[in-house]
Write an enzyme that holds these catalytic residues in place. Structure first.
Site, PDB file in Angstrom:
ATOM      1  N   LYS A  22       0.859  -1.201   0.000  1.00 47.52           N
ATOM      2  CA  LYS A  22       0.000   0.000   0.000  1.00 47.52           C
ATOM      3  C   LYS A  22       0.886   1.240   0.000  1.00 47.52           C
ATOM      4  O   LYS A  22       0.665   2.172  -0.777  1.00 47.52           O
ATOM      5  CB  LYS A  22      -0.886   0.013   1.242  1.00 47.52           C
ATOM      6  CG  LYS A  22      -1.590   1.336   1.492  1.00 47.52           C
ATOM      7  CD  LYS A  22      -2.443   1.329   2.760  1.00 47.52           C
ATOM      8  CE  LYS A  22      -1.656   1.576   3.984  1.00 47.52           C
ATOM      9  NZ  LYS A  22      -1.316   2.985   4.254  1.00 47.52           N
ATOM     10  N   ASN A  23       1.920   1.228   0.852  1.00 47.88           N
ATOM     11  CA  ASN A  23       2.721   2.442   1.037  1.00 47.88           C
ATOM     12  C   ASN A  23       3.735   2.689  -0.077  1.00 47.88           C
ATOM     13  O   ASN A  23       4.422   3.707  -0.067  1.00 47.88           O
ATOM     14  CB  ASN A  23       3.386   2.421   2.413  1.00 47.88           C
ATOM     15  CG  ASN A  23       2.364   2.562   3.519  1.00 47.88           C
ATOM     16  OD1 ASN A  23       1.197   2.887   3.255  1.00 47.88           O
ATOM     17  ND2 ASN A  23       2.765   2.291   4.738  1.00 47.88           N
ATOM     18  N   ARG A  93      -4.406  10.740   4.245  1.00 50.26           N
ATOM     19  CA  ARG A  93      -3.317  11.712   4.344  1.00 50.26           C
ATOM     20  C   ARG A  93      -2.408  11.668   3.120  1.00 50.26           C
ATOM     21  O   ARG A  93      -1.911  12.694   2.662  1.00 50.26           O
ATOM     22  CB  ARG A  93      -2.514  11.400   5.599  1.00 50.26           C
ATOM     23  CG  ARG A  93      -1.252  12.215   5.736  1.00 50.26           C
ATOM     24  CD  ARG A  93      -0.423  11.746   6.899  1.00 50.26           C
ATOM     25  NE  ARG A  93       0.892  12.305   6.879  1.00 50.26           N
ATOM     26  CZ  ARG A  93       1.191  13.518   7.333  1.00 50.26           C
ATOM     27  NH1 ARG A  93       0.251  14.271   7.829  1.00 50.26           N
ATOM     28  NH2 ARG A  93       2.428  13.963   7.289  1.00 50.26           N
ATOM     29  N   CYS A 117      -5.069  12.785  12.593  1.00 45.02           N
ATOM     30  CA  CYS A 117      -5.796  11.519  12.432  1.00 45.02           C
ATOM     31  C   CYS A 117      -5.660  10.786  13.758  1.00 45.02           C
ATOM     32  O   CYS A 117      -5.059  11.281  14.709  1.00 45.02           O
ATOM     33  CB  CYS A 117      -5.231  10.707  11.269  1.00 45.02           C
ATOM     34  SG  CYS A 117      -3.657   9.962  11.654  1.00 45.02           S
ATOM     35  N   ARG A 122       0.329  14.685  12.747  1.00 42.96           N
ATOM     36  CA  ARG A 122       0.784  14.429  11.367  1.00 42.96           C
ATOM     37  C   ARG A 122       0.905  15.722  10.568  1.00 42.96           C
ATOM     38  O   ARG A 122       0.251  15.940   9.565  1.00 42.96           O
ATOM     39  CB  ARG A 122      -0.136  13.410  10.698  1.00 42.96           C
ATOM     40  CG  ARG A 122      -0.208  12.137  11.523  1.00 42.96           C
ATOM     41  CD  ARG A 122      -0.832  10.982  10.841  1.00 42.96           C
ATOM     42  NE  ARG A 122       0.053  10.425   9.820  1.00 42.96           N
ATOM     43  CZ  ARG A 122      -0.303   9.374   9.092  1.00 42.96           C
ATOM     44  NH1 ARG A 122      -1.477   8.849   9.254  1.00 42.96           N
ATOM     45  NH2 ARG A 122       0.512   8.885   8.169  1.00 42.96           N
ATOM     46  N   ASP A 325       4.710   0.718  11.979  1.00 41.30           N
ATOM     47  CA  ASP A 325       3.530   0.057  11.404  1.00 41.30           C
ATOM     48  C   ASP A 325       3.388  -1.388  11.841  1.00 41.30           C
ATOM     49  O   ASP A 325       2.378  -2.020  11.521  1.00 41.30           O
ATOM     50  CB  ASP A 325       3.577   0.119   9.868  1.00 41.30           C
ATOM     51  CG  ASP A 325       3.403   1.524   9.364  1.00 41.30           C
ATOM     52  OD1 ASP A 325       3.675   1.769   8.167  1.00 41.30           O
ATOM     53  OD2 ASP A 325       3.024   2.404  10.160  1.00 41.30           O
ATOM     54  N   ILE A 347       7.630   7.343  16.728  1.00 41.14           N
ATOM     55  CA  ILE A 347       7.301   7.996  15.454  1.00 41.14           C
ATOM     56  C   ILE A 347       6.022   8.821  15.553  1.00 41.14           C
ATOM     57  O   ILE A 347       5.975   9.959  15.098  1.00 41.14           O
ATOM     58  CB  ILE A 347       7.172   6.944  14.328  1.00 41.14           C
ATOM     59  CG1 ILE A 347       8.431   6.081  14.237  1.00 41.14           C
ATOM     60  CG2 ILE A 347       6.865   7.631  12.985  1.00 41.14           C
ATOM     61  CD1 ILE A 347       9.700   6.831  13.871  1.00 41.14           C
ATOM     62  N   ARG A 417      -8.572  -0.650   4.390  1.00 41.16           N
ATOM     63  CA  ARG A 417      -7.685   0.369   3.795  1.00 41.16           C
ATOM     64  C   ARG A 417      -6.350  -0.255   3.399  1.00 41.16           C
ATOM     65  O   ARG A 417      -5.711   0.211   2.462  1.00 41.16           O
ATOM     66  CB  ARG A 417      -7.418   1.500   4.789  1.00 41.16           C
ATOM     67  CG  ARG A 417      -8.621   2.329   5.146  1.00 41.16           C
ATOM     68  CD  ARG A 417      -8.240   3.537   5.940  1.00 41.16           C
ATOM     69  NE  ARG A 417      -7.235   4.348   5.252  1.00 41.16           N
ATOM     70  CZ  ARG A 417      -6.822   5.545   5.693  1.00 41.16           C
ATOM     71  NH1 ARG A 417      -7.298   6.033   6.813  1.00 41.16           N
ATOM     72  NH2 ARG A 417      -5.922   6.228   5.023  1.00 41.16           N
TER      73      ARG A 417
END
Ligand code: EPZ
Length: 441
Positions: A22-23, A93, A117, A122, A325, A347, A417
């Site tokens: 996804k990223n 985002r 979020c 962020r 993550d 983070i 998502r």
């Protein structure tokens, strides 16, 4: 909103194939805005965030063809809008990434401020500072960033933090700036390398991706004489980690395919230190490998009789450190260790939303500042729980796999998502899972 009902405890078996990242997919889709050629991405994952990004690019005027074989063809030569509105950006985002390429190619962009979020504020100060250094005029008005640039010029940009998104935004913007740009203290994630490879395949000149210093030689236009440009996105290292942990937490024998294990050293180090039993099979050693260029396989085994998982102390960090993550998923695993664990999040400032939900299932996790103190030897019991963000949702799935009876997980749109076909993949691993569509919560 859909919910998932998982009946535990589960004994997993079988194999799953990791989907594309996804990223990586999201910034690569945005980078098509730079190209004067038509480009095809062969393997975008079917995720809610990918659909959202396709919608955003179409709203800008991009012509996008989603083919039956899963390939997606992008033509961004006739945009008719340079605005990403609040509705769109607050949903995801990553929409903010369009500001760099729009500025670079069209000299203007109006993009809504992302807003916070569930996991944190962020902010985007690092993005804006870099764009200004490249010569953009930035006007913050009415909740939007209105940016314009008559001419972008290469610059040396030192990031105050190795922000993934800022590195990606600036790499794309600098690709069409005049002269050379050097991004120092750049993010080093594998997804940065994937984006750089894609930009270069389209005709850009990005060097050093994956290191802290990335050099971009600006070009007049991003185009190549090659008449057909296509690209394959790398596999998702976070999804891979999630399913590997699913095998370990249920003490099962499963196979996870299509993994680039060199992207996951920090994760494997922690899992090994905990006493997990798994092995990595590279393509050349995988005699059944039908495709020579396939990625690695990770095979997870039940632990040897009497060997228990040990607690760990982990701090999340920018790549190549332990990824934020995977923090929530590791926390779920730590519950079944034979000793306490401490996980510290560096983070994001609010990435412990899974803790109260796990505690509802019988966990005993204490938060102090940005550290979570996790009791081991936890017997989880089913309870109705609620997803709050993507990776917190994954932690709830993992907990439900080991909890007695039916766990009802609400608001699974968060999961959709970032986890492609999660119901199907869990079912293929012998999990008793049911999706209950609709409902007010
Ligand atoms: C990317 O988000 C990922 N998303 C995130 O994955 C991931 O958690 C994050 O990188 C860190 O690895 C995508 O790639 C689409 P950052 P991004 O900019 O780019 C602060 C998931 O679950 N910051 O590296 O937004 C920021 O507030 C998602 O798949 C500033 O202060 O992350 C955060 O605390 C969640 N100013 C930290 O840096 C800025 O201008 C890391 O942010 C930019 C960031």
């Amino acid at each position: 909103m859909d919910k998932l009902i998982i009946t535990g405890p589960s004994q997993l078996k079988g194999k799953i194939r990791v989907s594309s990242s996804k990223n990586s997919s999201l910034p690569i889709m945005v980078a098509t805005l730079l190209s004067e050629n038509i480009v095809t991405i062969n393997n975008l994952p079917k995720l809610r965030d990918v659909s959202t990004m396709l919608k955003l690019l179409k709203n800008l005027g991009a012509e996008i063809e989603e083919k039956d074989d899963g390939k997606v063809v992008f033509n961004t030569c006739k945009l008719n809008s340079y605005e990403a509105n609040y509705e769109m950006v607050k949903t995801m985002r990553a929409s903010f990434l369009v500001i760099g390429p729009l500025l670079a190619r069209y000299g203007k962009a109006s993009v809504s401020l992302p807003g916070g979020c569930a996991i944190g504020a962020r902010s985007i100060d690092i993005h804006l500072d870099g764009l200004a250094k490249l010569g953009a005029e930035i006007d913050l008005r009415g909740g939007y960033v209105h940016a314009s640039a008559k001419k972008l010029k290469g610059a040396e940009i030192l990031l105050s933090f190795p922000s993934v998104g800022a590195t990606e935004n600036l790499m794309m913007c600098a690709s069409l700036a005049e002269g050379t740009t050097v991004i120092k203290n750049a993010a080093r994630e594998p997804e940065i390398i994937d984006l750089a490879n894609f930009i270069n395949k389209m005709g850009g000149h990005v060097y050093g991706a994956g290191t802290s210093d990335i050099t971009i030689e600006g070009v007049k236009s991003i185009r190549t004489e090659v008449d057909y440009i296509d690209y394959n996105v790398i596999p998702d290292r976070i999804e891979a980690s999630t399913y590997i942990i699913a095998g370990i937490i249920t003490n099962s024998h499963i196979v996870v395919e299509n993994v680039i294990t060199k992207h996951m050293d920090a994760i494997f180090d922690v899992l090994k230190n905990m006493g997990a039993n798994f092995k990595i099979i590279s393509p050349e050693k995988n005699i059944n490998n039908a495709h020579a260029n396939e990625n690695d396989i990770v095979e997870i085994f039940p632990r040897v009789e009497g060997v228990e998982l040990k607690g760990i102390h982990v701090d999340t960090a920018p790549y190549p450190g332990f990824p934020t993550d995977v923090q929530a998923q590791l926390m779920a695993l730590a519950l079944s260790a034979n000793s306490p664990s401490v996980i510290t999040e560096h983070i994001f400032e609010n990435r412990f939303m899974h803790v109260p939900e796990l505690n509802r299932m019988g966990a005993n996790i204490l938060l102090k500042g940005n550290s979570a103190f996790i009791e081991g030897n936890t017997k989880l019991t089913a309870a109705p729980v609620m997803c709050t963000d993507l990776r917190a949702s994954a932690a709830l799935i993992l907990a439900a796999l080991v909890a007695e009876c039916e766990t009802e997980i609400c608001r699974v749109y968060h999961l959709d998502r970032g986890y492609e076909f999660i119901d199907r993949k869990l079912t293929n691993l012998n999990v008793l899972v049911k999706r209950v569509p609709g409902g007010p919560f």
